[in-house]
Design an enzyme around this catalytic site. Structure first.
Site, PDB file in Angstrom:
ATOM      1  N   ASP A  26       0.077  -6.191  -0.550  1.00 32.12           N
ATOM      2  CA  ASP A  26      -0.985  -6.472  -1.514  1.00 32.12           C
ATOM      3  C   ASP A  26      -0.524  -7.652  -2.366  1.00 32.12           C
ATOM      4  O   ASP A  26       0.538  -7.598  -2.985  1.00 32.12           O
ATOM      5  CB  ASP A  26      -1.247  -5.260  -2.413  1.00 32.12           C
ATOM      6  CG  ASP A  26      -1.780  -4.059  -1.650  1.00 32.12           C
ATOM      7  OD1 ASP A  26      -2.589  -4.266  -0.728  1.00 32.12           O
ATOM      8  OD2 ASP A  26      -1.386  -2.924  -1.974  1.00 32.12           O
TER       9      ASP A  26
ATOM     10  N   CYS B 175       0.832  -1.201   0.000  1.00 32.45           N
ATOM     11  CA  CYS B 175       0.000   0.000   0.000  1.00 32.45           C
ATOM     12  C   CYS B 175       0.867   1.251   0.000  1.00 32.45           C
ATOM     13  O   CYS B 175       1.856   1.348   0.741  1.00 32.45           O
ATOM     14  CB  CYS B 175      -0.922  -0.013   1.213  1.00 32.45           C
ATOM     15  SG  CYS B 175      -1.881   1.510   1.409  1.00 32.45           S
TER      16      CYS B 175
END
Length: 279
Positions: free
Chosen positions: A193, A186
Site C-alpha cells: 500500500d 495489507c
C-alpha cells in the site's frame, strides 16, 4: 453482512470470488476497529483523536430507470468514531453489485449507499456523488507541508519503531511536515500500500530525521491504512508530546478505491479532499 465484525482472515481478501452485478449489501465485510486499537493502547470509549476515513470510489456505475448505464465518482466519509471499518475488497464488491442495478435517480443511489455503509460501520456515513459534468472541477494537489524526503539519512530498520522519535522541548513550534515515502502492506495479503502522509503539529520541535526513519519503518508492516494512521498519531503524540496534532494520509487506489484516513486532536474535519498526483 455480518455486523458482528469477523476477523480480517474471514474477509474476501486473498480469496477467489465471483463478481455480482445485482445489488447485494451482504457483500460488505465490517471489521471491529478496537482489536487493533488495543495494540496501541487506545480505548474507543475515550479516543485521543477525532477523525474520518475518506474513501473515493472511481468505478461507480449503475443503470438508470430505463436501463442506461450511468457513472460517477463517489466520496464516502466514515467517522473514525465508528466501531467498525469496512474491508476494502468487500467495499469494491459491494459497489460492483450496482453495475446492473436500476436506480430511480442519483439521490436514491446516494441514500441507499449511505444506509448500507452506515449499517456496516455502525455510524452515519456521508455519501456524495460527482456526475461526469462535474469531473472538470476535479483537481490534483500534493499534501500540505514541508517535505522531509530529501534528508540524507541511512536506514536499516523497516518495522515501526516509536522509540526513535524525539523532539526538542526547548523549541516550541507550529509546523507541517510531509513525506511521500509511506509504504505499508495489507494486513491479510501482504500486498503493498503506497501513500503520502502529512503531520501538522504544535509543540516541541520534532527531529525530522528521526521522523523520516520512523515513517520508513512501516515499509514491511502489515496493517490496514486506517490502523497505520492511528498508530502514527499515537506514537507521535506519546513520543513528542505535541499539544496539537493532525495526521492525514492519502493512499493510492486499489480496485477503484482510495482510502484517506485523517486523525486530529485539534480540528473537527479536514479542510480539503484533493487527490495527489499518485492517486
Amino acid at each position: 453482512m455480518n455486523i458482528h465484525a469477523a476477523t480480517p482472515e474471514h474477509s474476501p481478501l486473498g480469496k477467489t470470488v465471483s463478481y455480482q452485478d445485482q445489488y447485494d449489501p451482504s457483500l460488505l465485510f465490517p471489521i471491529a476497529r478496537q482489536t487493533k486499537r488495543d495494540e496501541i493502547g487506545v480505548d474507543e470509549a475515550a479516543l485521543p483523536f477525532a477523525g474520518v476515513d475518506i474513501w473515493t470510489g472511481f468505478e461507480l456505475s449503475w443503470l438508470n430507470a430505463r436501463g442506461k448505464p450511468q457513472i460517477g465518482i463517489a466520496t464516502f466519509r466514515i467517522p473514525a468514531g465508528s466501531p467498525r471499518l469496512i474491508e476494502s475488497k468487500s467495499f469494491k464488491l459491494y459497489l460492483n453489485s450496482y453495475n446492473q442495478t436500476r436506480m430511480d435517480g442519483i439521490d436514491a443511489l446516494a441514500a441507499q449507499l449511505a444506509r448500507d455503509l452506515s449499517a456496516a460501520a455502525g455510524a452515519e456515513v456521508a455519501v456524495s456523488i460527482a456526475l461526469p459534468q462535474a469531473f472538470a472541477a476535479e483537481r490534483i494537489a500534493e499534501l500540505a507541508g514541508e517535505c522531509i524526503d530529501e534528508l540524507d539519512i541511512a536506514v536499516d530498520n523497516y518495522a515501526p519503531c516509536p522509540e526513535i522519535l524525539s523532539a526538542d522541548s526547548t523549541a516550541i513550534v507550529s509546523e507541517t511536515l510531509c513525506s511521500n515515502l509511506l509504504k505499508s502492506n495489507c494486513l491479510v495479503t501482504g500486498q503493498p500500500d503506497w501513500g503520502s502522509v502529512s503531520i501538522r503539529y504544535t509543540g516541541p520541535k520534532i527531529d525530522r530525521e528521526a521522523l523520516l526513519r520512523y515513517l520508513i519503518g512501516f515499509r514491511r508492516h502489515n496493517e490496514f491504512h486506517e490502523q497505520c494512521v492511528e498508530r502514527i498519531f499515537v506514537d507521535v503524540l506519546r513520543a513528542c508530546a505535541p499539544t496539537k496534532l493532525t495526521v492525514y494520509a492519502r493512499y493510492t487506489r486499489r480496485g477503484g478505491l482510495d482510502i484517506n484516513p485523517w486523525r486530529s486532536n485539534c480540528d473537527a474535519a479536514p479542510t480539503d479532499n484533493v487527490r495527489t498526483a499518485r492517486q
